[in-house]
Design an enzyme around this catalytic site. Structure first.
Site, mmCIF file in Angstrom:
data_model
loop_
_atom_site.group_PDB
_atom_site.id
_atom_site.type_symbol
_atom_site.label_atom_id
_atom_site.label_comp_id
_atom_site.label_asym_id
_atom_site.label_seq_id
_atom_site.Cartn_x
_atom_site.Cartn_y
_atom_site.Cartn_z
ATOM 1 N NE ARG A 66 -3.948 -2.083 2.232
ATOM 2 C CZ ARG A 66 -3.913 -3.411 2.283
ATOM 3 N NH1 ARG A 66 -2.767 -4.047 2.536
ATOM 4 N NH2 ARG A 66 -5.018 -4.115 2.081
ATOM 5 C CG HIS A 91 -1.518 -5.620 -4.068
ATOM 6 N ND1 HIS A 91 -0.438 -5.566 -3.217
ATOM 7 C CD2 HIS A 91 -2.421 -6.464 -3.472
ATOM 8 C CE1 HIS A 91 -0.650 -6.332 -2.169
ATOM 9 N NE2 HIS A 91 -1.857 -6.889 -2.284
ATOM 10 C CG HIS A 164 -1.505 -11.722 -3.630
ATOM 11 N ND1 HIS A 164 -2.547 -12.340 -2.985
ATOM 12 C CD2 HIS A 164 -1.378 -10.505 -3.049
ATOM 13 C CE1 HIS A 164 -3.051 -11.524 -2.076
ATOM 14 N NE2 HIS A 164 -2.354 -10.401 -2.083
ATOM 15 C CB THR A 165 0.474 -18.357 -4.373
ATOM 16 O OG1 THR A 165 0.786 -18.284 -5.774
ATOM 17 C CG2 THR A 165 -0.077 -19.728 -4.061
ATOM 18 C CE1 TYR A 166 -5.719 -14.795 -0.238
ATOM 19 C CE2 TYR A 166 -5.197 -14.664 -2.583
ATOM 20 C CZ TYR A 166 -5.659 -14.080 -1.415
ATOM 21 O OH TYR A 166 -6.060 -12.758 -1.434
ATOM 22 C CG ASP A 234 -3.376 -7.993 5.368
ATOM 23 O OD1 ASP A 234 -2.198 -8.181 5.003
ATOM 24 O OD2 ASP A 234 -4.236 -7.460 4.648
ATOM 25 C CD GLN A 268 1.668 -7.749 4.338
ATOM 26 O OE1 GLN A 268 2.731 -7.146 4.462
ATOM 27 N NE2 GLN A 268 0.590 -7.445 5.036
ATOM 28 C CD GLU A 295 1.051 -11.323 -0.450
ATOM 29 O OE1 GLU A 295 1.213 -10.433 -1.293
ATOM 30 O OE2 GLU A 295 0.133 -11.301 0.391
#
Length: 330
Positions: A66, A91, A164-166, A234, A268, A295
């Site tokens: 951000r 992002h 940004h994989t979950y 987060d 992150q 991340e």
């Protein structure tokens, strides 16, 4: 959108997309050898375009994270960006960030690799300079998925690119990640306000719900009152840079295990708190708490963080990061 699949001798495979240079699917064996998809995602480009907010599996930037008031200050630069989270720039912007564009397939040195290229033109989403980005994935027979990202510019510009994989190691997105066991090699997180913007300094994790220096079940002590819509995490973890991995993740029922090593200084950690309920890949139900992002990245310039290195690179300099996801089962 074109798809490429990498497969190794264990049957582990990674499905990759040219739209956002993203990881769409990662099939990994459990302790009994059964393969399951351990990442969240969609089936089609149209679904990714209709549901951009979660950034499923995408290469994110030019600047991940951000930027307060969509106004970048740092490294001798000051300029406005496009806001896309209230007044915040998130992002890389709303329309032509790296996750929203088609990447060109490059030449891979072997069948175990996939290479993507994108040239972001001067002024795209407000960023100065043309940025040439390469994103390479390599799947080894040691069950390691290696990610390397490099970038060069023709004018001074900030760069902070992440994947940004979950992850959901159960292989079943109907299951929450609260029962996963997580270790993060970090003694502190960045102090942040309710908008998740840095306010200066760090907070020690000792004695708080953010302490994962010893592996523990994620759901045992989630940070209540954090302001998140789902009581998850987060936060930017400042890695201790020890000999340990940056993070490990384990799903006891399936036995699947993930180890992360990286060149980057922070991680992150995001437990998918704001994922809206949606049918994901193969109609799997996606929603809050169904995946965790780990991340690896740098910290974007902020007047509140004067002691952190600037992410601005100059012509002739090369941005480079490498992250390795090692898969196993026990």
């Amino acid at each position: 959108m074109a798809l490429l699949r990498l497969t190794n001798r264990h049957g582990t495979s990674a499905l990759l997309s040219t739209f956002g240079a993203r990881l769409v699917e990662l099939l990994a064996p459990d302790r009994d050898g059964a393969l399951g998809n351990i990442v969240l995602g969609h089936d089609t480009e149209q679904q990714y375009r209709a549901d951009p907010g979660p950034y499923f599996g995408a290469t994110v930037g030019r600047v991940a994270g951000r930027v307060a008031d969509a106004h970048f200050i740092g490294g001798g630069l000051e300029f406005d960006l496009q806001p896309n989270e209230g007044s915040t720039h998130l992002h890389g912007g709303p329309s032509r960030a790296l996750d929203r564009v088609e990447w060109r397939i490059g030449e891979a040195p072997d069948g175990a690799s996939a290479v993507f290229h994108y040239a972001s033109p001067d002024g795209e989403e407000g960023y100065p300079g043309t940025l040439d980005v390469t994103c390479s994935y390599r799947l080894t027979d040691d069950n390691e998925l290696e990610l390397e990202i490099t970038a060069e510019t023709d004018a001074a510009t900030p760069v902070n690119i992440v994947n940004h994989t979950y992850f959901n190691l159960s292989g079943d997105a109907r299951e929450s990640i609260v029962d996963h066991e997580l270790m993060i090699d970090a003694s502190a997180i960045l102090a942040a306000d309710k908008r998740l913007l840095p306010v200066g300094g760090v907070l020690k994790v000792a004695g708080t719900p953010y302490d994962f220096r010893l592996a523990r079940r994620i759901g045992d002590d989630l940070p209540a009152g954090s302001g998140e819509p789902w009581p998850g995490i987060d936060s930017t973890y400042v890695l201790d840079q020890s000999a340990r991995p940056a993070a490990t993740l384990w799903d006891p029922p399936s036995g699947r295990h993930l180890e992360i090593r990286t060149t980057e200084p922070t991680l992150q950690v995001y437990t998918g708190n704001r994922i809206e309920p949606v049918a994901g890949r193969s109609s799997a139900p996606h929603g809050a708490g169904k995946g965790i992002c780990l991340e690896a990245h740098r910290v974007p310039d902020s007047p509140t963080l004067p002691d952190w290195p600037s992410i601005v690179i100059q012509p002739g300099e090369r941005y480079a990061q490498r992250t390795v996801w090692r898969l196993g089962a026990r």
